[in-house]
Design an enzyme around this catalytic site. Structure first.
Site, PDB file in Angstrom:
ATOM      1  N   ILE A  71     104.976 -47.159  93.338  1.00  0.00           N
ATOM      2  CA  ILE A  71     105.477 -45.836  93.711  1.00  0.00           C
ATOM      3  C   ILE A  71     106.824 -45.569  93.032  1.00  0.00           C
ATOM      4  O   ILE A  71     107.093 -44.458  92.562  1.00  0.00           O
ATOM      5  CB  ILE A  71     105.602 -45.759  95.251  1.00  0.00           C
ATOM      6  N   GLY A  72     107.667 -46.594  92.964  1.00  0.00           N
ATOM      7  CA  GLY A  72     109.000 -46.430  92.380  1.00  0.00           C
ATOM      8  C   GLY A  72     108.946 -46.028  90.917  1.00  0.00           C
ATOM      9  O   GLY A  72     109.759 -45.217  90.456  1.00  0.00           O
TER      10      GLY A  72
ATOM     11  N   TYR B   3     107.058 -56.483 109.458  1.00  0.00           N
ATOM     12  CA  TYR B   3     107.149 -55.358 108.493  1.00  0.00           C
ATOM     13  C   TYR B   3     107.502 -54.068 109.230  1.00  0.00           C
ATOM     14  O   TYR B   3     108.401 -53.330 108.821  1.00  0.00           O
ATOM     15  CB  TYR B   3     105.808 -55.200 107.761  1.00  0.00           C
TER      16      TYR B   3
HETATM   17  N1  NAD Z   1     101.873 -48.593  98.871  1.00  0.00           N
HETATM   18  C1  NAD Z   1     101.803 -48.093 100.096  1.00  0.00           C
HETATM   19  O1  NAD Z   1     100.726 -47.679 100.567  1.00  0.00           O
HETATM   20  C2  NAD Z   1     103.026 -48.006 100.948  1.00  0.00           C
HETATM   21  C3  NAD Z   1     102.865 -47.541 102.256  1.00  0.00           C
HETATM   22  C4  NAD Z   1     103.996 -47.413 103.069  1.00  0.00           C
HETATM   23  C5  NAD Z   1     105.247 -47.723 102.567  1.00  0.00           C
HETATM   24  N2  NAD Z   1     105.366 -48.223 101.288  1.00  0.00           N
HETATM   25  C6  NAD Z   1     106.726 -48.534 100.810  1.00  0.00           C
HETATM   26  O2  NAD Z   1     106.930 -47.964  99.548  1.00  0.00           O
HETATM   27  C7  NAD Z   1     107.875 -48.762  98.804  1.00  0.00           C
HETATM   28  C8  NAD Z   1     107.331 -49.061  97.407  1.00  0.00           C
HETATM   29  O3  NAD Z   1     106.192 -49.883  97.554  1.00  0.00           O
HETATM   30  P1  NAD Z   1     105.020 -49.969  96.480  1.00  0.00           P
HETATM   31  O4  NAD Z   1     103.769 -49.673  97.195  1.00  0.00           O
HETATM   32  O5  NAD Z   1     105.384 -49.220  95.257  1.00  0.00           O
HETATM   33  O6  NAD Z   1     105.046 -51.536  96.228  1.00  0.00           O
HETATM   34  P2  NAD Z   1     105.163 -52.401  94.876  1.00  0.00           P
HETATM   35  O7  NAD Z   1     104.907 -53.797  95.314  1.00  0.00           O
HETATM   36  O8  NAD Z   1     104.321 -51.820  93.806  1.00  0.00           O
HETATM   37  O9  NAD Z   1     106.700 -52.211  94.488  1.00  0.00           O
HETATM   38  C9  NAD Z   1     107.725 -52.780  95.256  1.00  0.00           C
HETATM   39  C10 NAD Z   1     108.978 -52.860  94.411  1.00  0.00           C
HETATM   40  O10 NAD Z   1     110.022 -53.475  95.183  1.00  0.00           O
HETATM   41  C11 NAD Z   1     110.648 -54.447  94.375  1.00  0.00           C
HETATM   42  N3  NAD Z   1     111.214 -55.532  95.169  1.00  0.00           N
HETATM   43  C12 NAD Z   1     110.583 -56.316  96.068  1.00  0.00           C
HETATM   44  N4  NAD Z   1     111.422 -57.269  96.514  1.00  0.00           N
HETATM   45  C13 NAD Z   1     112.615 -57.072  95.890  1.00  0.00           C
HETATM   46  C14 NAD Z   1     113.857 -57.738  95.905  1.00  0.00           C
HETATM   47  N5  NAD Z   1     114.056 -58.843  96.638  1.00  0.00           N
HETATM   48  N6  NAD Z   1     114.861 -57.260  95.136  1.00  0.00           N
HETATM   49  C15 NAD Z   1     114.679 -56.177  94.356  1.00  0.00           C
HETATM   50  N7  NAD Z   1     113.521 -55.515  94.276  1.00  0.00           N
HETATM   51  C16 NAD Z   1     112.484 -55.964  95.032  1.00  0.00           C
HETATM   52  C17 NAD Z   1     109.526 -54.986  93.488  1.00  0.00           C
HETATM   53  O11 NAD Z   1     110.059 -55.661  92.354  1.00  0.00           O
HETATM   54  C18 NAD Z   1     108.793 -53.702  93.146  1.00  0.00           C
HETATM   55  O12 NAD Z   1     109.433 -53.072  92.047  1.00  0.00           O
HETATM   56  C19 NAD Z   1     108.142 -49.994  99.658  1.00  0.00           C
HETATM   57  O13 NAD Z   1     109.359 -49.807 100.375  1.00  0.00           O
HETATM   58  C20 NAD Z   1     106.971 -50.011 100.627  1.00  0.00           C
HETATM   59  O14 NAD Z   1     107.283 -50.667 101.835  1.00  0.00           O
HETATM   60  C21 NAD Z   1     104.287 -48.359 100.476  1.00  0.00           C
END
Ligand code: NAD
Length: 322
Positions: free
Chosen positions: A27-28, A176
């Site tokens: 997402i980022g 979580y």
């Molecule tokens: N994908 C979903 O359905 C979903 C649902 C609800 C919330 N979220 C939230 O959205 C956000 C993005 O998640 P995503 O789905 O893109 O996941 P993803 O795993 O694709 O990306 C997560 C990112 O966080 C970074 N990260 C993790 N630990 C880290 C650390 N110790 N230091 C620095 N960076 C770190 C990773 O390197 C990665 O770039 C998160 O906060 C997640 O909790 C996602």
């Protein structure tokens, strides 16, 4: 609504400096591309340099002329967060947008951060609290908009005050949920404190709904753990591409919170479709656990204590207005 039609207009961000965590994946990365395309100077603090370089190349290819700067940051280490904050403060440039998006979900067994906190609380919440504290002078200088990425998981979350780091018993999903409730309450308290103390910062929450990223795909067993009727319906619909977002659409609520520059703080944005797992982004009512202002103050103070960071405090005896 077909997912391909879901989008927002991001205003011109020329001259704005944006810091985004978790910008190299999922997402980022979608958020990063749009911020850069709108003209923001993008600061991407990343844990994995290789992935960061690949992401920066992708962003520059999509937005020629984009300014993308990589820094090292491990949110699961308070020392690393302090180091990143120090580097940025030494550069001295105001920060106009901070998107706290990085996160981890349900590691297979209990893990801890460098500082001994349960991994999800330590990374998703405490690491970002420390980040905001270390960047505070730059955020104030930029009259920044801070956006904190929570989750629909926060809707049913509780804070395990007696055992915040889950040392006595561990349930990954509960941990979580807790991390996202704490983080959401922190983001809302940040907005209240900023208004009360004149920091000039606007703080909002966003949640992405549900989107297929490495966060979810790494854990197929999660699907079984949460086999409620609601989850089964969502799975049935998502298998047909009907409700769940993509990594790009899931980033739109955060983009809205971060870039609708005149909108107020203390709000939450998320997808407005079925069960809020996908659909067009919109402002949403705060999840119930996030409406408790007393709990927010408690989280704020506990987080300062746990991380060792301190924010400017109200005068003794002054109670923050809601
Ligand atoms: N994908 C979903 O359905 C979903 C649902 C609800 C919330 N979220 C939230 O959205 C956000 C993005 O998640 P995503 O789905 O893109 O996941 P993803 O795993 O694709 O990306 C997560 C990112 O966080 C970074 N990260 C993790 N630990 C880290 C650390 N110790 N230091 C620095 N960076 C770190 C990773 O390197 C990665 O770039 C998160 O906060 C997640 O909790 C996602």
């Amino acid at each position: 609504m077909p997912r391909r039609n879901i989008d927002i207009t991001v205003p011109d961000l020329s001259g704005k400096r944006a810091v985004l965590t978790g910008g190299s994946d999922g997402i980022g990365l979608g958020i990063a591309r749009r911020l850069a395309a709108a003209g923001a100077e993008l600061v991407l603090p990343v844990r994995n340099r290789g992935k960061g370089e690949a992401a920066a190349a992708e962003i520059r290819a999509a937005a020629p002329g984009a300014v993308v700067r990589l820094h090292d940051l491990d949110l699961s280490s308070l020392e690393s967060v302090a180091g990143f904050g120090q580097t940025l403060r030494a550069e001295g440039a105001p920060v106009h947008l901070l998107v706290n998006n990085a996160g981890v979900m349900t590691p297979p067994e209990r893990q801890t951060t460098t500082d001994g906190f349960e991994l999800q609380m330590g990374t998703n919440h405490l690491g970002h609290v420390a980040l905001v504290a270390h960047l505070l002078p730059l955020l104030r200088a930029g009259r920044a908009r801070v956006t904190s990425q929570v989750s629909i998981a926060a809707a049913g979350g509780e804070i395990n005050w007696d055992d915040l780091s889950w040392e006595r018993s561990y349930d990954g999903m509960k941990a979580y949920r807790q991390s996202k409730v704490m983080f959401g309450l922190f983001g809302l308290e940040l907005d209240r404190r900023s208004r009360e103390l004149g920091w000039g910062i606007t703080s909002n929450l966003s949640h992405p709904g549900v989107a297929p990223t490495s966060l979810l795909s790494a854990r197929p067993e999660l699907q079984r753990d949460t086999d409620t009727t609601q989850v089964r319906v969502i799975r049935w619909l998502s298998a047909r591409g009907l409700v769940v977002g993509t990594p790009v659409t899931a980033g739109l609520p955060a983009l809205m919170a971060a870039t609708y520059l005149d909108s107020e703080g203390g709000r939450m944005y998320g997808p407005s479709g079925f069960q809020h797992v996908g659909g067009a982004p919109a402002e949403q009512r705060l999840y119930k656990p996030l409406r408790d202002e007393e709990e927010a103050r408690r989280v704020w103070l506990a987080s300062e204590k746990l991380t060792g960071v301190t924010f400017p405090a109200p005068e003794p005896g002054v109670r923050l207005a809601s």
